[in-house]
Design an enzyme around this catalytic site. Sequence first.
Site, PDB file in Angstrom:
ATOM      1  N   SER A 107       0.830  -1.196   0.000  1.00  0.00           N
ATOM      2  CA  SER A 107       0.000   0.000   0.000  1.00  0.00           C
ATOM      3  C   SER A 107       0.873   1.258   0.000  1.00  0.00           C
ATOM      4  O   SER A 107       1.727   1.414  -0.869  1.00  0.00           O
ATOM      5  CB  SER A 107      -0.940  -0.080   1.221  1.00  0.00           C
ATOM      6  OG  SER A 107      -1.787   1.030   1.312  1.00  0.00           O
TER       7      SER A 107
ATOM      8  N   ASP B   6       0.392  -4.166  -4.024  1.00  0.00           N
ATOM      9  CA  ASP B   6      -0.757  -3.290  -4.257  1.00  0.00           C
ATOM     10  C   ASP B   6      -0.457  -1.840  -3.861  1.00  0.00           C
ATOM     11  O   ASP B   6      -1.056  -1.300  -2.933  1.00  0.00           O
ATOM     12  CB  ASP B   6      -2.004  -3.800  -3.519  1.00  0.00           C
ATOM     13  CG  ASP B   6      -3.280  -3.420  -4.274  1.00  0.00           C
ATOM     14  OD1 ASP B   6      -3.268  -3.466  -5.516  1.00  0.00           O
ATOM     15  OD2 ASP B   6      -4.270  -3.061  -3.628  1.00  0.00           O
TER      16      ASP B   6
ATOM     17  N   HIS C  33      -7.289  -5.413  -1.242  1.00  0.00           N
ATOM     18  CA  HIS C  33      -6.034  -4.696  -1.016  1.00  0.00           C
ATOM     19  C   HIS C  33      -5.076  -5.543  -0.165  1.00  0.00           C
ATOM     20  O   HIS C  33      -3.869  -5.547  -0.391  1.00  0.00           O
ATOM     21  CB  HIS C  33      -6.383  -3.382  -0.308  1.00  0.00           C
ATOM     22  CG  HIS C  33      -5.283  -2.379  -0.256  1.00  0.00           C
ATOM     23  ND1 HIS C  33      -4.411  -2.148  -1.299  1.00  0.00           N
ATOM     24  CD2 HIS C  33      -4.917  -1.509   0.725  1.00  0.00           C
ATOM     25  CE1 HIS C  33      -3.573  -1.183  -0.954  1.00  0.00           C
ATOM     26  NE2 HIS C  33      -3.858  -0.791   0.269  1.00  0.00           N
TER      27      HIS C  33
END
EC number: 3.1.1.3
Length: 450
Positions: free
Chosen positions: A153, A177, A264
């Site tokens: 992230s 991600d 995610h």
Amino acid sequence: SEVCFPRLGCFSDDAPWAGIVQRPLKILPWSPKDVDTRFLLYTNQNQNNYQELVADPSTITNSNFRMDRKTRFIIHGFIDKGEEDWLSNICKNLFKVESVNCICVDWKGGSRTGYTQASQNIRIVGAEVAYFVEVLKSSLGYSPSNVHVIGHSLGSHAAGEAGRRTNGTIERITGLDPAEPCFQGTPELVRLDPSDAKFVDVIHTDAAPIIPNLGFGMSQTVGHLDFFPNGGKQMPGCQKNILSQIVDIDGIWEGTRDFVACNHLRSYKYYADSILNPDGFAGFPCDSYNVFTANKCFPCPSEGCPQMGHYADRFPGKTNGVSQVFYLNTGDASNFARWRYKVSVTLSGKKVTGHILVSLFGNEGNSRQYEIYKGTLQPDNTHSDEFDSDVEVGDLQKVKFIWYNNNVINPTLPRVGASKITVERNDGKVYDFCSQETVREEVLLTLNPC
């Protein structure tokens, strides 16, 4: 305006860091004291309890850090923390396959705030990691070519910042991600990009647009190799998001994390699984996921397929270009590895309507039955399909064929067979099996090599 800190230098809110379309707010990162970046070292000698390191040679030499091992940093993202189980679980899987310095980077001091502020705070995290890598090099003679930074992230972009600050000398960065808001479409300076390390590989699991789908991840390619498992947007085992009305991203807080972020979070689960399955995540080069699911991208090309996740660096062509895109399917829970096969069945016997299924038997395992075709079963016609097995069967030894016709009672008890079944593995190896028998509905027919 700008702020300056000892060790780390100065940080400005000039473009492109702020005041551009993707980041309209003029915001500076917090101080290193407030972000409070911590380095938690796990090794094969201390797998369950970390030693906290600082970027100081004596602290490092007095720890279990070993100079003759690779070092892998793992950086969490928004709202998360370095003591979260998923980071140390990646370390524990690594200890099963290698000796390694596994450093979980905690920056919860800077991640538990509004998203826009957190997206600036990662500049401090990246600078701290870069400083740590510089100390390893200058004080201990430990080369950045032994360093791999894994970021999830916002942590992906922190990894990119660490790489930029060490002039691309870090061996590898893996983006799990990478976060979309404030980063997608920005200049390379601000986000993860292929120049940040000698090799950058990326797994995209939540690449639907943030509005209205609440996809946190980037759809933009930002590595040498960019993998889009299951198409990159909706992961099997994750519920479709019912929060499709627009939510202010600065208003999302902890309670919604797992619910909002299932796709995610899949990226780090795939990575953890890939460590223990060196050939279970083959990525196929393809124009799109639709083309991949239409069975037009099999088998792997002659140079092979890269493995998504831990072993992506084994791919010979890994740095032959940037934005090389690969597709694959995964499982829906816990055991995510899959092995793709192409099966072609040539029919014999009577003409009937029904389904045909095939199971594979090999020296390493046996697959369940997979449906290859349903419709009119016409003798001498050949039907093909590809499927993703949760078992790697190895070298094929035999296959079994079965057919049934949806409870339509047929008083003539027709017999159907498979005169030939061809199985192709993703490495292009082909196996042929033959039989002259036919069987009644729901009776297994075994085919041997021919």
